[in-house]
Scaffold this motif. Structure first.
Motif, PDB file in Angstrom:
ATOM      1  N   TYR A  97      38.678 -15.957  45.565  1.00 43.32           N
ATOM      2  CA  TYR A  97      38.598 -17.106  44.398  1.00 43.32           C
ATOM      3  C   TYR A  97      40.072 -17.771  44.489  1.00 43.32           C
ATOM      4  CZ  TYR A  97      34.095 -15.961  42.346  1.00 43.32           C
ATOM      5  OH  TYR A  97      32.718 -15.603  42.458  1.00 43.32           O
ATOM      6  N   PRO A  98      39.905 -19.143  43.991  1.00 46.33           N
ATOM      7  CA  PRO A  98      41.382 -19.926  44.128  1.00 46.33           C
ATOM      8  C   PRO A  98      42.276 -18.974  43.186  1.00 46.33           C
ATOM      9  CG  PRO A  98      39.544 -21.465  43.694  1.00 46.33           C
ATOM     10  CD  PRO A  98      38.781 -20.087  43.556  1.00 46.33           C
ATOM     11  N   GLY A  99      43.545 -19.019  43.866  1.00 42.62           N
ATOM     12  CA  GLY A  99      44.721 -18.458  43.312  1.00 42.62           C
ATOM     13  C   GLY A  99      44.865 -17.051  43.282  1.00 42.62           C
ATOM     14  N   LEU A 100      43.774 -16.375  43.892  1.00 47.01           N
ATOM     15  CA  LEU A 100      43.926 -14.847  44.039  1.00 47.01           C
ATOM     16  C   LEU A 100      45.094 -14.217  44.850  1.00 47.01           C
ATOM     17  CD1 LEU A 100      42.639 -12.027  43.483  1.00 47.01           C
ATOM     18  CD2 LEU A 100      41.432 -12.395  45.771  1.00 47.01           C
ATOM     19  N   VAL A 101      45.247 -14.785  46.114  1.00 50.47           N
ATOM     20  CA  VAL A 101      46.197 -14.277  46.842  1.00 50.47           C
ATOM     21  C   VAL A 101      47.541 -14.447  46.436  1.00 50.47           C
ATOM     22  CG1 VAL A 101      47.047 -14.428  49.204  1.00 50.47           C
ATOM     23  CG2 VAL A 101      44.680 -14.468  48.991  1.00 50.47           C
ATOM     24  N   ALA A 102      47.834 -15.437  45.918  1.00 52.33           N
ATOM     25  CA  ALA A 102      49.030 -15.865  45.239  1.00 52.33           C
ATOM     26  C   ALA A 102      49.362 -14.884  44.196  1.00 52.33           C
ATOM     27  CB  ALA A 102      49.114 -17.347  44.890  1.00 52.33           C
ATOM     28  N   ALA A 103      48.244 -14.448  43.317  1.00 56.24           N
ATOM     29  CA  ALA A 103      48.486 -13.713  42.237  1.00 56.24           C
ATOM     30  C   ALA A 103      48.642 -12.271  42.811  1.00 56.24           C
ATOM     31  CB  ALA A 103      47.165 -13.651  41.499  1.00 56.24           C
ATOM     32  N   MET A 104      48.136 -11.994  43.861  1.00 63.11           N
ATOM     33  CA  MET A 104      48.278 -10.342  44.140  1.00 63.11           C
ATOM     34  C   MET A 104      49.666 -10.622  44.951  1.00 63.11           C
ATOM     35  SD  MET A 104      44.418  -9.096  45.616  1.00 63.11           S
ATOM     36  CE  MET A 104      44.642  -9.831  47.199  1.00 63.11           C
ATOM     37  N   ASP A 105      50.134 -11.516  45.530  1.00 64.98           N
ATOM     38  CA  ASP A 105      51.636 -11.396  46.029  1.00 64.98           C
ATOM     39  C   ASP A 105      52.721 -11.152  44.907  1.00 64.98           C
ATOM     40  OD1 ASP A 105      50.801 -11.750  48.609  1.00 64.98           O
ATOM     41  OD2 ASP A 105      50.787 -13.677  48.509  1.00 64.98           O
ATOM     42  N   ARG A 106      52.175 -12.184  43.961  1.00 66.72           N
ATOM     43  CA  ARG A 106      53.115 -11.929  42.755  1.00 66.72           C
ATOM     44  C   ARG A 106      53.228 -10.873  42.362  1.00 66.72           C
ATOM     45  NH1 ARG A 106      50.717 -16.680  40.947  1.00 66.72           N
ATOM     46  NH2 ARG A 106      49.386 -15.577  39.594  1.00 66.72           N
ATOM     47  N   LEU A 107      52.210  -9.930  41.774  1.00 66.90           N
ATOM     48  CA  LEU A 107      52.163  -8.582  41.418  1.00 66.90           C
ATOM     49  C   LEU A 107      52.677  -7.383  42.365  1.00 66.90           C
ATOM     50  CD1 LEU A 107      48.526  -8.589  39.810  1.00 66.90           C
ATOM     51  CD2 LEU A 107      50.464  -8.729  38.603  1.00 66.90           C
ATOM     52  N   LYS A 108      52.449  -7.522  43.636  1.00 68.62           N
ATOM     53  CA  LYS A 108      53.032  -6.828  44.537  1.00 68.62           C
ATOM     54  C   LYS A 108      54.568  -6.974  44.639  1.00 68.62           C
ATOM     55  CE  LYS A 108      50.797  -4.270  46.925  1.00 68.62           C
ATOM     56  NZ  LYS A 108      50.361  -2.922  47.053  1.00 68.62           N
ATOM     57  N   SER A 109      55.023  -8.137  44.632  1.00 71.32           N
ATOM     58  CA  SER A 109      56.485  -8.472  44.652  1.00 71.32           C
ATOM     59  C   SER A 109      57.205  -7.772  43.798  1.00 71.32           C
ATOM     60  CB  SER A 109      56.628  -9.774  44.845  1.00 71.32           C
ATOM     61  OG  SER A 109      56.738 -10.570  43.397  1.00 71.32           O
ATOM     62  N   GLN A 110      56.655  -7.282  42.442  1.00 71.62           N
ATOM     63  CA  GLN A 110      57.281  -6.915  41.240  1.00 71.62           C
ATOM     64  C   GLN A 110      56.733  -5.178  41.288  1.00 71.62           C
ATOM     65  OE1 GLN A 110      59.079  -8.298  39.037  1.00 71.62           O
ATOM     66  NE2 GLN A 110      58.911  -9.805  40.541  1.00 71.62           N
ATOM     67  N   GLY A 111      56.151  -4.837  42.371  1.00 74.34           N
ATOM     68  CA  GLY A 111      56.081  -3.421  42.504  1.00 74.34           C
ATOM     69  C   GLY A 111      54.768  -2.843  41.901  1.00 74.34           C
ATOM     70  N   TYR A 112      54.076  -3.865  41.520  1.00 73.70           N
ATOM     71  CA  TYR A 112      52.317  -3.345  41.016  1.00 73.70           C
ATOM     72  C   TYR A 112      51.706  -2.645  42.065  1.00 73.70           C
ATOM     73  CZ  TYR A 112      53.763  -5.294  36.310  1.00 73.70           C
ATOM     74  OH  TYR A 112      54.327  -5.206  35.055  1.00 73.70           O
ATOM     75  N   ARG A 113      50.832  -1.776  41.472  1.00 76.52           N
ATOM     76  CA  ARG A 113      49.659  -1.278  42.501  1.00 76.52           C
ATOM     77  C   ARG A 113      48.524  -2.017  42.312  1.00 76.52           C
ATOM     78  NH1 ARG A 113      50.541   4.106  44.674  1.00 76.52           N
ATOM     79  NH2 ARG A 113      52.570   4.678  44.305  1.00 76.52           N
ATOM     80  N   LEU A 114      47.485  -2.228  43.211  1.00 73.75           N
ATOM     81  CA  LEU A 114      46.212  -2.956  42.883  1.00 73.75           C
ATOM     82  C   LEU A 114      45.232  -1.916  43.769  1.00 73.75           C
ATOM     83  CD1 LEU A 114      47.367  -6.527  44.497  1.00 73.75           C
ATOM     84  CD2 LEU A 114      47.601  -5.558  42.275  1.00 73.75           C
ATOM     85  N   ALA A 115      44.257  -2.234  43.136  1.00 77.56           N
ATOM     86  CA  ALA A 115      42.835  -1.385  43.467  1.00 77.56           C
ATOM     87  C   ALA A 115      41.706  -2.126  43.334  1.00 77.56           C
ATOM     88  CB  ALA A 115      42.680  -0.004  42.671  1.00 77.56           C
ATOM     89  N   VAL A 116      40.611  -1.787  44.094  1.00 78.69           N
ATOM     90  CA  VAL A 116      39.300  -2.282  43.889  1.00 78.69           C
ATOM     91  C   VAL A 116      38.378  -1.272  43.319  1.00 78.69           C
ATOM     92  CG1 VAL A 116      37.351  -3.014  44.998  1.00 78.69           C
ATOM     93  CG2 VAL A 116      39.459  -4.011  45.710  1.00 78.69           C
ATOM     94  N   CYS A 117      37.614  -1.393  42.276  1.00 82.22           N
ATOM     95  CA  CYS A 117      36.555  -0.664  41.866  1.00 82.22           C
ATOM     96  C   CYS A 117      35.213  -1.404  41.702  1.00 82.22           C
ATOM     97  CB  CYS A 117      36.921   0.054  40.335  1.00 82.22           C
ATOM     98  SG  CYS A 117      35.731   1.035  39.618  1.00 82.22           S
ATOM     99  N   THR A 118      34.329  -1.187  42.586  1.00 81.70           N
ATOM    100  CA  THR A 118      32.997  -1.895  42.634  1.00 81.70           C
ATOM    101  C   THR A 118      31.825  -1.159  42.863  1.00 81.70           C
ATOM    102  OG1 THR A 118      31.902  -3.554  44.188  1.00 81.70           O
ATOM    103  CG2 THR A 118      33.361  -2.180  44.996  1.00 81.70           C
ATOM    104  N   ASN A 119      30.886  -1.504  42.351  1.00 79.09           N
ATOM    105  CA  ASN A 119      29.446  -0.691  42.762  1.00 79.09           C
ATOM    106  C   ASN A 119      28.980  -1.062  43.946  1.00 79.09           C
ATOM    107  OD1 ASN A 119      29.543   0.647  40.386  1.00 79.09           O
ATOM    108  ND2 ASN A 119      28.233  -0.646  39.215  1.00 79.09           N
ATOM    109  N   LYS A 120      29.608  -1.897  44.823  1.00 78.06           N
ATOM    110  CA  LYS A 120      29.066  -2.396  46.036  1.00 78.06           C
ATOM    111  C   LYS A 120      29.549  -0.826  46.981  1.00 78.06           C
ATOM    112  CE  LYS A 120      29.771  -6.346  49.305  1.00 78.06           C
ATOM    113  NZ  LYS A 120      29.183  -7.309  48.310  1.00 78.06           N
TER     114      LYS A 120
END
Length: 236
Positions: A97-120
């Motif tokens: 979705y628009p803006g997603l990659v930039a948002a993840m880059d923002r969070l990662k640059s501040q040391g935040y962790r990211l995860a995916v939790c999907t029923n797929k």
């Protein structure tokens, strides 16, 4: 005594309808699957009533929608047909979705962790994110078959948090559907809803702690505010 530094938060995303716009490929693979039963194709308008519990449930719901409820022994070959078509055509027309990659880059640059939790299915989630070169962003990716339970069961989210090396007191769940908001509530985690996904009801009716309409709004300041306010609310 100097207080210990605050541990960076973990932001957990749903996949379909939250991270990625997958609707074209889901509809195509679902229609390929039910064509084996000579059923009328489904449309994007139908999708909001079908997704959210993985491929098996999506196929069952589509068949029921077309007046063809399935016997239990008829489902496995249809799931295999769906998985083969979906995996064989990745990434298809799926896009972040628009803006997603930039948002993840923002969070990662501040040391935040990211995860995916999907029923797929985990294999499909991993394959799709890998094809889109997004896997590197995530500290954990769990699917509907990773554990013995799935959203909205709290253990799906808490298990994802554990795998990502996160702290449940410093986690936020982002999703587009009732399962995402419910699993956050069940796990005791603040939730963010997005209205551009596949919910069959307005997301404000699901009771999220916050709604963002674009990933430009997903900032570290927002995450910290939600964690702080949620902790204060729980403490009352």
């Amino acid at each position: 005594m100097t207080p210990a530094p605050t541990r960076p938060a973990l932001v957990v995303f749903d996949l379909d309808g939250t991270l990625l716009d997958t609707h074209v490929d889901l509809v195509e693979s679902l229609n390929h699957t039910i064509a084996a039963l000579d059923l009328e194709p489904v449309s994007y308008d139908d999708l909001t009533h079908l997704v959210g519990q993985g491929a098996r449930v999506m196929i069952e719901r589509a068949c029921r929608l077309r007046g063809h409820p399935l016997e239990s022994d008829a489902l496995p070959p249809l799931v295999e047909r769906f998985v083969a078509h979906y995996a064989g055509n990745m990434p298809g027309r799926t896009q972040p979705y628009p803006g997603l990659v930039a948002a993840m880059d923002r969070l990662k640059s501040q040391g935040y962790r990211l995860a995916v939790c999907t029923n797929k299915m985990e294999s499909l989630a991993l394959g799709l994110l890998d094809k889109l070169e997004l896997t590197r962003y995530f500290d954990a990716i769990t699917g509907g078959d990773t554990f013995e339970y799935r959203k909205p069961d709290a253990r799906h989210l808490t298990g994802t948090i554990d795998r990502a090396g996160g702290d449940i007191a410093r986690a936020v769940m982002i999703g587009d559907s009732v399962n995402d908001i419910a699993v956050a509530g069940n796990a005791g985690v603040p939730s963010i809803a997005v209205p551009f996904g596949y919910s069959d009801v307005p997301v404000n009716t699901l009771g999220p702690d916050h709604i963002i309409t674009h990933f430009d709004e997903l900032t570290t300041e927002l995450v910290e505010m939600l964690i702080r306010d949620f902790a204060a609310k729980v403490a009352v």
